[in-house]
Design a protein around this motif. Structure first.
Motif, PDB file in Angstrom:
ATOM      1  N   TYR A  89       0.867  -1.176   0.000  1.00  0.00           N
ATOM      2  CA  TYR A  89       0.000   0.000   0.000  1.00  0.00           C
ATOM      3  C   TYR A  89       0.908   1.231   0.000  1.00  0.00           C
ATOM      4  O   TYR A  89       1.592   1.501   1.001  1.00  0.00           O
ATOM      5  N   PRO A  90       0.950   2.002  -1.086  1.00  0.00           N
ATOM      6  CA  PRO A  90       1.927   3.103  -1.203  1.00  0.00           C
ATOM      7  C   PRO A  90       1.451   4.395  -0.542  1.00  0.00           C
ATOM      8  O   PRO A  90       1.265   5.420  -1.202  1.00  0.00           O
ATOM      9  N   PHE A  91       1.277   4.361   0.768  1.00  0.00           N
ATOM     10  CA  PHE A  91       0.779   5.539   1.466  1.00  0.00           C
ATOM     11  C   PHE A  91       1.740   6.728   1.386  1.00  0.00           C
ATOM     12  O   PHE A  91       1.328   7.876   1.497  1.00  0.00           O
ATOM     13  N   GLY A  92       3.019   6.439   1.189  1.00  0.00           N
ATOM     14  CA  GLY A  92       4.000   7.514   1.073  1.00  0.00           C
ATOM     15  C   GLY A  92       4.249   7.937  -0.353  1.00  0.00           C
ATOM     16  O   GLY A  92       5.138   8.740  -0.622  1.00  0.00           O
ATOM     17  N   GLY A  93       3.474   7.381  -1.309  1.00  0.00           N
ATOM     18  CA  GLY A  93       3.640   7.720  -2.715  1.00  0.00           C
ATOM     19  C   GLY A  93       4.407   6.648  -3.459  1.00  0.00           C
ATOM     20  O   GLY A  93       5.232   5.919  -2.886  1.00  0.00           O
ATOM     21  N   LEU A  94       4.141   6.543  -4.772  1.00  0.00           N
ATOM     22  CA  LEU A  94       4.781   5.515  -5.588  1.00  0.00           C
ATOM     23  C   LEU A  94       6.287   5.729  -5.714  1.00  0.00           C
ATOM     24  O   LEU A  94       7.059   4.775  -5.773  1.00  0.00           O
ATOM     25  N   GLY A  95       6.706   6.999  -5.755  1.00  0.00           N
ATOM     26  CA  GLY A  95       8.132   7.279  -5.870  1.00  0.00           C
ATOM     27  C   GLY A  95       8.909   6.754  -4.680  1.00  0.00           C
ATOM     28  O   GLY A  95       9.943   6.089  -4.836  1.00  0.00           O
ATOM     29  N   SER A  96       8.414   7.043  -3.493  1.00  0.00           N
ATOM     30  CA  SER A  96       9.077   6.567  -2.272  1.00  0.00           C
ATOM     31  C   SER A  96       9.095   5.055  -2.206  1.00  0.00           C
ATOM     32  O   SER A  96      10.094   4.437  -1.820  1.00  0.00           O
ATOM     33  N   LEU A  97       7.968   4.441  -2.606  1.00  0.00           N
ATOM     34  CA  LEU A  97       7.904   2.986  -2.589  1.00  0.00           C
ATOM     35  C   LEU A  97       8.894   2.386  -3.577  1.00  0.00           C
ATOM     36  O   LEU A  97       9.603   1.426  -3.254  1.00  0.00           O
ATOM     37  N   GLY A  98       8.969   2.960  -4.781  1.00  0.00           N
ATOM     38  CA  GLY A  98       9.903   2.441  -5.781  1.00  0.00           C
ATOM     39  C   GLY A  98      11.345   2.525  -5.320  1.00  0.00           C
ATOM     40  O   GLY A  98      12.128   1.573  -5.501  1.00  0.00           O
TER      41      GLY A  98
END
Length: 265
Positions: free
Chosen positions: A235-244
């Motif tokens: 679940y990318p609660f911090g945003g897709l960039g941070s998750l990537g």
């Protein structure tokens, strides 16, 4: 920086302020970008069978969708004839539009508004009707912070005869403030034990926390014969960039074994 490899599954939630048209457009954009869209069908947000049929027809014809995730949808007022996910599955419209794979929800740490017994029976009923209709099923769980609770829930599920793949929900890297906000919004328990272990301290609201600890705990406790086929859903609660960025760093680190163990199929 690559968030996900081409062909990766991308889950498309049905947000309260969005409509069917927005979800169709999102699915089309995901497919055009080289990924596999997995749209959510939120039963209580659908006003009529005609709206569900239009939604499915457009998803298939415009975005090549062959898999969906069916949930009730947490809304105060039910808009139409579908009070829960089971009512959508029973409609047979998923068969009409040749949806091959159907995901349903799982709640390893429970649901704040639904008794555990009701949750377990609903899962049994949904898996049974999906099998009867010839759909390939999988389960995606609500995110949580307690690895032991997740593994215990998996073990019980397998003892009941459930052998479908389970995608374990894990919160991606996020600020502590955001994570606590989404936990409260989704009814996810944050006990004193969890707060101490994962650093979800009110005094650290401006700090950030990642899923490293829970992934390591899950991997160390996972027993494939007991827990069955699993994977991780972020679940990318911090945003897709941070998750990537986090995923790339995790893969470069010494935690490759952790990733492989949590992708047992």
């Amino acid at each position: 920086m690559r968030v996900a490899a081409p062909g990766s599954l991308v889950s498309l939630t049905f947000l309260p302020n969005e409509d069917v048209a927005a979800r169709i457009a999102a699915a089309s954009a995901v497919r055009a970008a080289g990924f596999v869209p997995v749209p959510h069908i939120a039963a209580r947000r659908l006003a009529s069978p005609e709206e569900l049929e239009h939604y499915l027809e457009a998803l298939v014809s415009r975005a090549g969708v062959d898999r969906v995730f069916v949930i009730a949808g947490d809304v105060a007022t039910i808009k139409g004839p579908y009070p829960d996910a089971l009512s959508v599955l029973r409609s047979s419209l998923l068969n009409k539009y040749k949806i091959a794979q159907v995901g349903i929800s799982g709640y390893p740490t429970g649901h704040p508004k639904i008794p555990d017994g009701v949750l377990w029976q609903a899962m049994r009923d949904k898996l049974a009707i999906l099998a009867d209709m010839g759909h390939r099923a999988w389960i995606m769980t609500q995110f949580g912070f307690e690895a032991t609770a997740i593994l215990d829930w998996l073990a019980r599920s397998r003892l009941e005869g459930n052998n479908v793949p389970v995608c374990i929900g894990v919160a991606g890297p996020s600020s502590v403030r955001s994570l606590l906000h989404f936990a409260a919004l989704c009814g996810v328990e944050t006990s004193a034990k969890v707060v101490a272990k994962y650093g979800l301290s009110i005094g650290k609201l401006l700090g950030s926390v990642g899923p490293d600890a829970i992934l390591k705990d899950l991997a160390s406790g996972l027993n494939v014969p007991m827990h069955g086929p699993t994977a991780i859903h972020f679940y990318p609660f911090g945003g897709l960039g941070s998750l990537g960025r986090w995923i790339e760093e995790f893969r470069r680190s010494s935690e490759v074994e952790v990733v492989s163990r949590l992708s047992a199929r």
